[in-house]
Enzyme design. Structure first.
Site, PDB file in Angstrom:
ATOM      1  N   ILE A   1      -0.162 -10.170 -60.045  1.00 61.94           N
ATOM      2  CA  ILE A   1       0.693  -8.804 -60.365  1.00 61.94           C
ATOM      3  C   ILE A   1       1.418  -9.127 -61.822  1.00 61.94           C
ATOM      4  O   ILE A   1       2.111 -10.002 -61.445  1.00 61.94           O
ATOM      5  CB  ILE A   1       1.565  -8.330 -59.438  1.00 61.94           C
ATOM      6  N   CYS A   2       1.841  -7.871 -62.602  1.00 61.72           N
ATOM      7  CA  CYS A   2       2.122  -8.340 -63.669  1.00 61.72           C
ATOM      8  C   CYS A   2       1.939  -9.219 -64.555  1.00 61.72           C
ATOM      9  O   CYS A   2       1.021  -9.215 -65.427  1.00 61.72           O
ATOM     10  CB  CYS A   2       3.890  -8.397 -62.888  1.00 61.72           C
ATOM     11  N   HIS A   3       3.094 -10.401 -64.823  1.00 59.14           N
ATOM     12  CA  HIS A   3       2.419 -11.426 -65.278  1.00 59.14           C
ATOM     13  C   HIS A   3       1.462 -12.697 -65.006  1.00 59.14           C
ATOM     14  O   HIS A   3       1.717 -12.971 -66.380  1.00 59.14           O
ATOM     15  CB  HIS A   3       3.503 -12.041 -66.616  1.00 59.14           C
TER      16      HIS A   3
ATOM     17  N   SER B   1      -2.358  -5.886 -60.720  1.00 61.84           N
ATOM     18  CA  SER B   1      -1.353  -4.590 -60.734  1.00 61.84           C
ATOM     19  C   SER B   1      -0.789  -5.317 -61.880  1.00 61.84           C
ATOM     20  O   SER B   1       0.017  -5.728 -62.464  1.00 61.84           O
ATOM     21  CB  SER B   1      -0.731  -4.015 -59.520  1.00 61.84           C
TER      22      SER B   1
ATOM     23  N   TRP C   1       1.113  -5.996 -66.636  1.00 62.13           N
ATOM     24  CA  TRP C   1       2.243  -6.303 -67.367  1.00 62.13           C
ATOM     25  C   TRP C   1       2.031  -5.586 -68.680  1.00 62.13           C
ATOM     26  O   TRP C   1       0.839  -6.741 -69.469  1.00 62.13           O
ATOM     27  CB  TRP C   1       3.277  -6.766 -67.562  1.00 62.13           C
TER      28      TRP C   1
END
Length: 187
Positions: A111-113, A160, A132
């Site tokens: 998720i994200c980074h 995500s 991200w």
């Protein structure tokens, strides 16, 4: 569904600077689904969580990445935060650990980074992913198809964008961990 992941062991790979909620929410959801969870890191002791740009809590490490083997786990979670994956992707042991999950066709959720580490492990080529937004160009340059969606799953790879996506991310990660190995998931 308290027993959906009964008998499964899920690794969380993180180091100092991880986005705290991106570890704690999946951790709790996966535990609640019946899995045993372990925090793997670059060092023993504790690692520092972050709440965006402010220090959060510290968390005890269960095992260092050098002492861990992907063969001991049924899946892997890669939380984000900026410093966390940036440090993980420069550590050969962490990169190898991540790549091993793909070589063994095991589900991975980032998720994200978190996908920064996937890029270094060279496992995103030809895959549909999200992250991200600042990782969009990096992922495209690594051969991925980047999309701006809440949660994307491509043959056992769940991605995500940010903490707002955590409910969908956790649900899909649990589904993939329950399903197990994916024949098409390769490094």
């Amino acid at each position: 569904m308290a027993d959906r992941l009964s008998g499964k062991r899920i690794a969380f790979l993180a180091t100092d600077g991880f986005e705290q909620v991106e570890l704690t929410e999946p951790w709790q959801a996966i535990k609640d689904a019946g899995a045993e969870v372990e925090l793997i890191s670059l060092k023993s002791g504790e690692i520092q969580g972050m709440n965006h740009d402010e220090k959060g809590d510290t968390f005890p490490v269960d095992k260092t990445v050098d002492a861990a083997s992907a063969g001991d786990y049924h899946g892997l979670v890669l939380p984000g935060g900026v410093a966390n994956p940036d440090n993980l992707r420069t550590n050969a042991g962490a990169v190898s650990f991540v790549r091993d999950f793909f070589q063994q066709h095991k589900p991975v959720a980032a998720i994200c980074h978190g996908p920064w580490t996937l890029i270094e492990a060279d496992v995103v080529r030809g895959r549909r992913v999200t992250s991200w937004p600042s990782l969009k160009t990096d992922l495209k340059n690594a051969g991925a198809e980047w999309v701006d969606e809440e949660c994307v799953c491509d043959e056992g790879l769940v991605t995500s964008r940010n903490p707002d996506d955590l409910p969908a991310f956790c649900a899909k990660a649990i589904e993939e961990f329950a399903e197990g190995k994916h024949a098409e998931q390769t490094a």
